[in-house]
Design a protein around this motif. Structure first.
Motif, short mmCIF file in Angstrom:
data_model
loop_
_atom_site.label_atom_id
_atom_site.label_comp_id
_atom_site.label_asym_id
_atom_site.label_seq_id
_atom_site.Cartn_x
_atom_site.Cartn_y
_atom_site.Cartn_z
N ARG A 252 0.87 -1.17 0.00
CA ARG A 252 0.00 0.00 0.00
C ARG A 252 0.91 1.22 0.00
NH1 ARG A 252 -2.46 -1.24 6.00
NH2 ARG A 252 -0.48 -1.30 7.12
N ALA A 253 0.38 2.37 -0.42
CA ALA A 253 1.25 3.53 -0.58
C ALA A 253 0.56 4.81 -0.14
CB ALA A 253 1.69 3.66 -2.04
N GLY A 254 1.37 5.74 0.35
CA GLY A 254 0.91 7.07 0.69
C GLY A 254 1.81 8.09 0.01
N ILE A 255 1.22 9.11 -0.62
CA ILE A 255 2.01 10.15 -1.29
C ILE A 255 1.54 11.52 -0.87
CG2 ILE A 255 2.68 8.75 -3.29
CD1 ILE A 255 0.41 9.97 -4.86
N ALA A 256 2.48 12.46 -0.76
CA ALA A 256 2.17 13.82 -0.36
C ALA A 256 3.08 14.77 -1.13
CB ALA A 256 2.36 14.00 1.14
N TYR A 257 2.64 16.04 -1.25
CA TYR A 257 3.41 17.03 -2.01
C TYR A 257 3.48 18.32 -1.22
CZ TYR A 257 4.86 20.05 -5.90
OH TYR A 257 5.52 20.93 -6.71
N GLY A 258 4.69 18.85 -1.08
CA GLY A 258 4.86 20.09 -0.35
C GLY A 258 6.31 20.38 -0.08
N ASN A 259 6.55 21.31 0.82
CA ASN A 259 7.91 21.71 1.17
C ASN A 259 8.64 20.60 1.91
OD1 ASN A 259 8.42 24.18 0.08
ND2 ASN A 259 8.83 25.19 2.04
N VAL A 260 9.83 20.30 1.47
CA VAL A 260 10.64 19.24 2.08
C VAL A 260 12.06 19.76 2.27
CG1 VAL A 260 11.61 16.93 1.73
CG2 VAL A 260 9.28 17.42 0.99
N VAL A 261 12.65 19.42 3.39
CA VAL A 261 14.04 19.80 3.66
C VAL A 261 14.94 18.59 3.42
CG1 VAL A 261 15.68 20.60 5.40
CG2 VAL A 261 13.36 21.55 5.33
N ARG A 262 15.94 18.75 2.59
CA ARG A 262 16.94 17.69 2.37
C ARG A 262 18.12 17.93 3.30
NH1 ARG A 262 17.07 14.65 -2.62
NH2 ARG A 262 15.56 15.36 -4.17
N ARG A 263 18.61 16.84 3.87
CA ARG A 263 19.80 16.97 4.73
C ARG A 263 20.52 15.63 4.80
NH1 ARG A 263 21.07 16.41 10.28
NH2 ARG A 263 22.70 17.86 10.97
N LEU A 264 21.78 15.63 4.35
CA LEU A 264 22.64 14.46 4.44
C LEU A 264 21.99 13.20 3.86
CD1 LEU A 264 24.13 15.06 7.99
CD2 LEU A 264 25.25 15.45 5.80
N GLY A 265 21.39 13.36 2.68
CA GLY A 265 20.83 12.22 2.00
C GLY A 265 19.45 11.80 2.47
N ASP A 266 18.89 12.53 3.44
CA ASP A 266 17.56 12.19 3.95
C ASP A 266 16.63 13.36 3.70
OD1 ASP A 266 15.57 10.74 5.17
OD2 ASP A 266 16.73 10.28 6.98
N VAL A 267 15.35 13.18 3.97
CA VAL A 267 14.36 14.25 3.79
C VAL A 267 13.53 14.37 5.08
CG1 VAL A 267 14.17 14.20 1.29
CG2 VAL A 267 12.86 12.55 2.63
N PHE A 268 13.14 15.61 5.38
CA PHE A 268 12.43 15.89 6.62
C PHE A 268 11.31 16.89 6.37
CE2 PHE A 268 16.85 14.93 7.53
CZ PHE A 268 16.76 13.98 8.54
#
Length: 337
Positions: A252-268
Motif C-alpha cells: 500500500r502507498a501514501g504520497i504527499a506534495y509540499g515543502n521538504v528539507v533535504r539533509r545528508l541524504g535524507d528528507v524531513f
C-alpha cells in the motif's frame, strides 16, 4: 545429492591477514601516536572515532596505521576549507559511518559466502580479496562520483531556497502483512525477500525519474519532483502487488506534495510525515494522496471524485491522522476504459 562444503574456521592468521590487507599494512601506531602525527588534539580525535562507530581500544594498543593519521588530517583540512563546519561535522560523520558500516557488512558476508562455496584455504581467500579490493574500491568511487554529479545538478540552490526547503512529492510504499509473512521464512529467505522488494522498488522509482531515499525493512521512501510521477510509481507498485502471478509482495502507498528539507541524504518535514501516515490509511493495494497532490493533479477542482487525465481521485473526508488531526485525502486509481 552432494553435500554442501563445510565452512573452514577463520584462523587467527586469516583474520590478521585480512585486517592488514584492508588497512593497507599491519598496525604500528597507538592512539597517542596517531594524534601526535596528525597534529590534532586527543579530544577531537576520540570524538571523531566514536562518531564513526569504531570500537574504543586501550590507549596502549597498537591498532592504527598511517591511514588513520591521514584521515584525521583530511578531516581537519575539510574543516579549515569550510567544507565541513564544526556544527555539521557530527551529522556528516554519523551518516558516512552508517552507510559504510552497512555496505561493509554486506560485502564481508558476500566474501564469506564465496569462501564457503569455493572451500578456499586461507591463502586462496586472501589472494581473492587482494585481487578484488582495488576493483571494489574503484567501483565505489565511480558510483559515489556519479551520484554526486547528479545531486549537484539538482541541488545547487540559493541559501534562501535551501533554508526554506524545496517542493517535492514524497512517497512511502509499505509491505502488507510483513510481520506474519516474515515469521514463515528462515533468515536466508527473509533476506532474499527484502532484497527483491528493494530492487523492484528502486527499478520502478528510477524508471520514473525518482530517487529512493531509504528502505527500512518492509517500507521504502522515495521522492520525485512532481506528484504525477509519484502517483505513477505508487500505482505501478500496488498493481504489481495485486497480481497473483507477480512475486512482488502486496503493498500500500501514501504520497504527499509540499515543502521538504533535504539533509545528508535524507528528507524531513511535515510533508514526509504526512506521506508516512497516509500509508496506514491506505488499504492493501491502494494509493492515498494528500491535498497537495490533489491540487496539482486536479488543479482547481475539488468534487467527491475528480479526474486527472487517466487518473481518478476519490475524496476520503475527515480522515484522522496521528499528529495532524482530521483532514481530507484522496484514493488514487486509474480511470477505467
Amino acid at each position: 545429492m552432494e553435500a554442501a562444503p563445510r565452512p573452514r574456521e577463520v584462523s587467527a592468521e586469516l583474520s590478521q591477514g585480512l585486517e592488514n590487507l584492508l588497512l593497507g599494512e599491519a598496525p604500528t601506531l597507538t592512539r597517542n601516536d596517531v594524534v601526535e602525527q596528525a597534529g590534532i588534539d586527543l579530544g577531537t580525535a576520540s570524538a571523531l572515532w566514536r562518531l564513526l562507530g569504531f570500537p574504543t581500544v586501550p590507549e596502549e594498543a597498537v591498532a592504527f596505521t598511517p591511514m588513520d593519521v591521514e584521515a584525521l588530517r583530511a578531516s581537519a583540512e575539510l574543516m579549515r576549507l569550510g567544507i565541513v563546519s564544526i556544527e555539521s561535522q557530527a551529522a556528516l560523520v554519523r551518516t558516512l559511518a552508517r552507510s559504510f558500516a552497512r555496505l561493509a557488512e554486506w560485502q564481508t558476508r558476500l566474501l564469506a559466502e564465496i569462501r564457503i562455496q569455493n572451500d578456499a584455504t586461507d591463502a586462496e581467500h586472501l589472494a581473492l580479496v587482494e585481487q578484488a579490493l582495488p576493483k571494489i574500491e574503484a567501483f565505489q568511487d565511480y558510483v559515489w562520483r556519479r551520484h554526486l554529479a547528479s545531486a549537484s545538478a539538482g541541488l545547487m540552490t540559493s541559501e534562501a531556497s535551501a533554508a526554506s526547503g524545496e517542493l517535492l512529492a514524497i512517497g512511502f510504499v509499505d509491505i502488507v502483512g510483513y510481520t506474519s509473512q516474515s515469521k514463515k521464512l528462515d533468515q536466508g529467505e527473509l533476506i532474499a525477500w527484502i532484497e527483491s522488494f528493494e530492487a523492484a522498488v528502486t527499478e520502478v522509482v528510477v524508471d520514473h525519474g525518482g530517487q529512493v531515499i531509504k528502505t527500512i525493512g518492509d517500507e521504502a521512501l522515495f521522492v520525485t519532483t512532481d506528484p504525477r510521477s509519484a502517483a505513477e510509481i505508487a500505482l505501478v507498485l500496488t498493481a504489481r502487488g495485486r497480481d497473483e502471478n507477480d512475486e512482488f509482495p502486496a503493498v500500500r502507498a501514501g504520497i504527499a506534495y509540499g515543502n521538504v528539507v533535504r539533509r545528508l541524504g535524507d528528507v524531513f518535514g511535515p510533508t514526509v510525515n504526512i506521506a508516512s501516515r497516509l500509508t496506514s490509511v491506505a488499504r492493501p493495494g491502494t494509493v492515498v494522496a494528500d491535498r497537495g497532490v490533489h491540487e496539482v493533479l486536479c488543479r482547481d477542482h475539488a468534487p467527491e471524485e475528480t479526474r486527472a487525465d487517466d487518473l481518478v481521485l476519490r475524496r476520503i473526508p475527515n480522515v484522522s491522522v496521528k499528529g495532524y488531526g482530521k483532514f481530507d485525502c484522496w484514493v488514487v486509481r486509474r480511470a477505467k476504459g
